[in-house]
Design an enzyme around this catalytic site. Sequence first.
Site, PDB file in Angstrom:
ATOM      1  CB  SER A  98     -31.822  13.918   6.256  1.00  0.00           C
ATOM      2  OG  SER A  98     -31.445  12.811   5.493  1.00  0.00           O
ATOM      3  CG  ASP A 236     -25.244  11.613  10.117  1.00  0.00           C
ATOM      4  OD1 ASP A 236     -25.950  10.861   9.417  1.00  0.00           O
ATOM      5  OD2 ASP A 236     -25.514  12.808  10.315  1.00  0.00           O
ATOM      6  CG  HIS A 263     -29.411  10.901   9.625  1.00  0.00           C
ATOM      7  ND1 HIS A 263     -28.440  11.523   8.868  1.00  0.00           N
ATOM      8  CD2 HIS A 263     -30.571  11.022   8.913  1.00  0.00           C
ATOM      9  CE1 HIS A 263     -28.979  12.009   7.770  1.00  0.00           C
ATOM     10  NE2 HIS A 263     -30.268  11.729   7.771  1.00  0.00           N
TER      11      HIS A 263
END
Length: 288
Positions: A98, A236, A263
Amino acid sequence: MEGTIAVPGGRVSFKRVGGGARLPLLVVHGGPGLPHHYLGSLERLADEREVIFWDQLGCGNSECPSNTGLWTMERSVAEMDAVVNALGLNGFHIFGNSWGGMLAQQYVLDVTAAAASLTISNSIASIPEFSNMVRRLKSALDPSTQSAIDRHEAAGTTHSPEYQAAIRTWNETYLCRVHPWPEELEEAFRRMGAEIFTTMFGPSDFHIVGTIRHWDVFDRLGEITLPTLVLAGRYDECVPEHAWEIHRRIPGARFELFESSAHMPFIEEPDRFDQVMREFLRANDSQT
């Protein structure tokens, strides 16, 4: 082994797990401000190599200075460089999830490092593009959830139970689809450095007005020469089409899509995640 490291702005906490002859893996957490706890799954890889975690300045077990001027991409890159140098890493793999994937990209683009490989996990290469993604994904939620998000953000009442329930729906749809969430993920959110996120991103993913609002390295991805693995989840918030484009722009990069993940495939599809990571890291242990 645990300890602290001096970085620009304060001291950060690190943890080294496992060992072995293979190159170590440096894990860069997301957020910004979400401490390393949610990435504890990567300790599974420590049976054949050292895995190194650190809490970035302002969250988790690290110092939490009140100077909001610290929360920039440039200082974050300097922090990562300080961690690498303090730990004496000379030949290592980078895993960034991320926001950590964004930081890892900027680091390998701007710092001459002895890294052997880069894994960009469920991340982006452009904040403006991410803003478009979340706008589109929000429109796919049920109307009452969309309305709650929009109304409370406009009114500044984001602490209301209705707004928190709407965000929980978002998170369980586009962040982690395992129910219930594992304790390490809940713990990370409890200990999140909210000031960092607010300063760098803004009040939420739907209103990005912070210091990295213009961040975009799409046009520089061709400069990345490390062996690179790009991971994406079918559901995601960092949509898989964007991840595919990142992979396409990095010469020789490998792309892996996790069909049952949002995610966090290391939590959502652990067996396949471990298989993919072990294979990629082993294949690139001799790169330095």
